[in-house]
Design a protein around this motif. Sequence first.
Motif, PDB file in Angstrom:
ATOM      1  N   GLN A  15       1.016  -1.553   0.385  1.00 13.18           N
ATOM      2  CA  GLN A  15      -0.224   0.078  -0.093  1.00 13.18           C
ATOM      3  C   GLN A  15       0.860   1.287   0.044  1.00 13.18           C
ATOM      4  OE1 GLN A  15      -2.314   2.031   3.296  1.00 13.18           O
ATOM      5  NE2 GLN A  15      -4.270   0.543   2.510  1.00 13.18           N
ATOM      6  N   ARG A  16       0.729   1.867  -0.925  1.00 15.87           N
ATOM      7  CA  ARG A  16       1.675   3.212  -0.761  1.00 15.87           C
ATOM      8  C   ARG A  16       0.195   4.922  -1.351  1.00 15.87           C
ATOM      9  NH1 ARG A  16       6.952   4.143  -2.266  1.00 15.87           N
ATOM     10  NH2 ARG A  16       6.879   1.887  -3.010  1.00 15.87           N
ATOM     11  N   LEU A  17       0.850   5.958  -0.097  1.00 14.96           N
ATOM     12  CA  LEU A  17       0.340   6.833  -0.676  1.00 14.96           C
ATOM     13  C   LEU A  17       0.529   7.719  -2.469  1.00 14.96           C
ATOM     14  CD1 LEU A  17       0.063   8.416   2.914  1.00 14.96           C
ATOM     15  CD2 LEU A  17      -1.956   7.500   1.994  1.00 14.96           C
ATOM     16  N   LEU A  18      -0.027   8.934  -2.640  1.00 17.46           N
ATOM     17  CA  LEU A  18      -0.254   8.787  -4.422  1.00 17.46           C
ATOM     18  C   LEU A  18       0.645  10.618  -3.961  1.00 17.46           C
ATOM     19  CD1 LEU A  18      -2.964   7.599  -5.917  1.00 17.46           C
ATOM     20  CD2 LEU A  18      -0.688   6.332  -5.515  1.00 17.46           C
ATOM     21  N   GLY A  19       1.023  10.860  -5.489  1.00 17.74           N
ATOM     22  CA  GLY A  19       0.903  12.080  -4.943  1.00 17.74           C
ATOM     23  C   GLY A  19       2.444  12.515  -4.304  1.00 17.74           C
ATOM     24  N   SER A  20       2.620  14.273  -3.052  1.00 19.94           N
ATOM     25  CA  SER A  20       4.000  14.678  -2.866  1.00 19.94           C
ATOM     26  C   SER A  20       3.786  13.506  -2.149  1.00 19.94           C
ATOM     27  CB  SER A  20       3.205  15.177  -2.289  1.00 19.94           C
ATOM     28  OG  SER A  20       3.020  16.205  -3.263  1.00 19.94           O
ATOM     29  N   PHE A  21       3.664  12.181  -1.536  1.00 16.59           N
ATOM     30  CA  PHE A  21       3.564  11.454  -0.015  1.00 16.59           C
ATOM     31  C   PHE A  21       3.984  10.251  -0.125  1.00 16.59           C
ATOM     32  CE2 PHE A  21       0.469  14.478   1.204  1.00 16.59           C
ATOM     33  CZ  PHE A  21       1.041  15.249   2.367  1.00 16.59           C
ATOM     34  N   SER A  22       4.502  10.100  -2.660  1.00 16.62           N
ATOM     35  CA  SER A  22       4.910   8.823  -2.392  1.00 16.62           C
ATOM     36  C   SER A  22       5.600   7.826  -2.111  1.00 16.62           C
ATOM     37  CB  SER A  22       5.009   8.366  -4.062  1.00 16.62           C
ATOM     38  OG  SER A  22       5.972   9.070  -3.992  1.00 16.62           O
ATOM     39  N   TYR A 229      -8.112   1.776  -4.165  1.00 18.18           N
ATOM     40  CA  TYR A 229      -7.748   2.462  -4.577  1.00 18.18           C
ATOM     41  C   TYR A 229      -8.322   3.830  -3.526  1.00 18.18           C
ATOM     42  CZ  TYR A 229      -7.743   7.866  -6.617  1.00 18.18           C
ATOM     43  OH  TYR A 229      -7.401   9.064  -6.387  1.00 18.18           O
ATOM     44  N   GLY A 230      -7.485   5.029  -2.443  1.00 20.18           N
ATOM     45  CA  GLY A 230      -8.565   5.239  -1.747  1.00 20.18           C
ATOM     46  C   GLY A 230      -7.899   6.695  -1.424  1.00 20.18           C
ATOM     47  N   THR A 240      -4.906  12.632   1.652  1.00 20.10           N
ATOM     48  CA  THR A 240      -4.065  11.971   0.732  1.00 20.10           C
ATOM     49  C   THR A 240      -4.698  10.874   0.312  1.00 20.10           C
ATOM     50  OG1 THR A 240      -4.614  10.796   2.984  1.00 20.10           O
ATOM     51  CG2 THR A 240      -2.500  12.174   2.549  1.00 20.10           C
ATOM     52  N   ARG A 241      -4.498  10.105  -1.195  1.00 23.74           N
ATOM     53  CA  ARG A 241      -5.037   9.156  -1.791  1.00 23.74           C
ATOM     54  C   ARG A 241      -3.704   8.592  -1.763  1.00 23.74           C
ATOM     55  NH1 ARG A 241      -4.019  11.001  -6.228  1.00 23.74           N
ATOM     56  NH2 ARG A 241      -2.747  11.792  -6.221  1.00 23.74           N
ATOM     57  N   PHE A 242      -4.310   6.662  -1.923  1.00 23.42           N
ATOM     58  CA  PHE A 242      -3.713   5.712  -1.587  1.00 23.42           C
ATOM     59  C   PHE A 242      -3.660   4.565  -2.481  1.00 23.42           C
ATOM     60  CE2 PHE A 242      -6.732   4.380   1.366  1.00 23.42           C
ATOM     61  CZ  PHE A 242      -7.132   3.099   0.943  1.00 23.42           C
ATOM     62  N   MET A 243      -2.759   3.762  -2.882  1.00 22.40           N
ATOM     63  CA  MET A 243      -3.314   2.404  -3.706  1.00 22.40           C
ATOM     64  C   MET A 243      -2.941   1.199  -3.531  1.00 22.40           C
ATOM     65  SD  MET A 243      -2.683   2.072  -8.141  1.00 22.40           S
ATOM     66  CE  MET A 243      -3.760   3.124  -8.770  1.00 22.40           C
ATOM     67  N   GLU A 244      -3.434   0.066  -2.949  1.00 20.27           N
ATOM     68  CA  GLU A 244      -2.542  -0.700  -2.501  1.00 20.27           C
ATOM     69  C   GLU A 244      -2.966  -2.370  -3.556  1.00 20.27           C
ATOM     70  OE1 GLU A 244      -3.577  -3.966   0.959  1.00 20.27           O
ATOM     71  OE2 GLU A 244      -4.064  -1.662   1.361  1.00 20.27           O
ATOM     72  N   ILE A 245      -2.003  -3.048  -4.356  1.00 20.37           N
ATOM     73  CA  ILE A 245      -1.949  -4.311  -4.794  1.00 20.37           C
ATOM     74  C   ILE A 245      -1.780  -5.521  -3.936  1.00 20.37           C
ATOM     75  CG2 ILE A 245       0.016  -3.990  -5.515  1.00 20.37           C
ATOM     76  CD1 ILE A 245      -0.931  -5.122  -8.366  1.00 20.37           C
TER      77      ILE A 245
END
Length: 256
Positions: A15-22, A229-230, A240-245
């Motif tokens: 799980q990883r935050l997206l954008g500036s918080f990647s 996708y959150g 904050t947005r995040f994606m998890e695989i």
Amino acid sequence: MAGTYSDYNASMGNQRLLGSFSKISTYYFNANMRIPNNRGYQNAPYSAIGVLFYNDREGKYLNRTRMYLSYVWHAHVSKNLSISGGFHAGGMNYSVKGTDLSGDGSDIVPDGTLGFQMYNDLFFVGISYSQMFRSKVQPIEEIAHLLPYFNTMAGMKVNISSDFKLKPDVLVRITSHPEKYDISFNTMGIWQDKVAFGVGLHANNSIVNTFELRNLTDRAKGLNISLSYGFPYKKTGIVTRFMEIGLSYNMNRGRY
């Protein structure tokens, strides 16, 4: 809990935050297996053992790693109801990469969780007590307290038709300050046990959409892939947005 619906299970994901918080991410891996019963009858109690690994990383400076061994005991209360109880125990390592002046720091403390669950093919309800050792971790100067908390969870399976079912569930987290609690809701729709889509309203003010491909091999040996996708549903100071695989593999699904 380990051993509830499969003889062997392994899963991993990121799980990883997206954008500036990647640079903020979580990696996880767990594996468990049933210990076959030798009582000579089908509904005899049985156990399961496993390992769990989590790694939370915030850039190159902060790193938290947790490793546990787990044990779970299962028993049939009646023809249509089973119970299970268990624990996982291990430790947490908190490491900080410092500057040339402060230097690096690292600390390891014990950690563990107790849990209990009732379940059958159509529902489950359970409770767990985490961070029960109340450990204090101090990699450099600042002390971090691992405060205990309770998780209560429940879910069910609703057979809409022979091809489609719904699986709603809820999780409530109660911290050491009882007036502070978090609630998360999820609902998963599953088509022919092959394709699933879920929507969740999570306690951190986020909506999470999940898509899964299930049983990519066969029903006895199920390979599953999920993508989530959150995104926040409330305006906050930091968006904050995040994606998890995730990837999981089950063998011999079904209970003894």
